[in-house]
Design a protein around this motif. Structure first.
Motif: not given
Length: 206
Positions: A79-88
């Motif tokens: 249904v949807l996607r979750l995207v874990d981005l690199p910490g800044y």
């Protein structure tokens, strides 16, 4: 079925790690709504993703800042996607590697047509930092909608959390792409998780 029921069913259902991306050409097809999670290193992105999906180890958590070094995609029931981005803001890595992650993240945020919203996570104990405001300005310039989520609210008094929310909300008013509502959450105590699930579900359906 109410929004609450729909959100509960969605986030309690299948959620699978898809892939970790280090190059734009490796991104999955832009066929599902995506919700990205950004924030300073060690702000609690992986913990929040685990809390949202009711898992303990879907997203890897670590006490070492800068552990997430790629764009990690999770498929939520098709249904949807979750995207874990690199910490800044900090990472125990070479400047070359940090620049590569930063560039990849910026390219993704600027050019992903199915990106519905970016959740910028802010540690409620510390509030907004210059690097957070820099990220907000990047999203403003790219016309990417985002919403601020305060994390780790169990670590401070409720009055302090509300004071931080008020300050952040005031700052958000000056940023055109910022959603006006600020979420207060605690992944450890499961506080605010239900409300965030419902808002994400509603946004994905709109």
């Amino acid at each position: 079925m109410t929004l609450s029921d729909t959100a509960h069913k969605l986030f309690a259902g299948p959620c699978d790690f898809m892939l970790g991306v280090v190059k734009m050409e490796a991104l999955p097809p832009s066929d599902l709504p995506e919700f990205a999670f950004a924030g300073r290193s060690n702000v609690g992105k992986s913990s929040l993703i685990n809390a949202l999906t009711g898992r303990n180890a879907l997203a890897r958590t670590s006490n070492t800042p800068g552990r997430t070094r790629e764009l990690n995609f999770f498929n939520l029931g098709g249904v949807l996607r979750l995207v874990d981005l690199p910490g800044y803001g900090y990472a125990r890595a070479s400047r070359k590697d940090v620049n590569a992650w930063t560039g990849l993240t910026r390219d993704y945020l600027r050019g992903r047509p199915n990106l519905r919203r970016v959740h910028i996570l802010i540690d409620s104990r510390h509030g907004l930092k210059p690097v957070d405001i820099e990220t907000m300005s990047l999203l403003d310039e790219s016309a990417v909608p985002y919403q601020i989520v305060l994390t780790k609210t169990d670590k401070i008094k409720p009055t302090e959390a509300e004071e931080t929310r008020a300050k952040v909300a005031e700052m958000a008013k000056t940023h055109p792409a910022a959603h006006p509502e600020i979420h207060l959450t605690s992944s450890e105590k499961n506080y605010g998780i239900k409300e965030l699930r419902e808002e994400m579900t509603e946004t994905a359906q709109s």
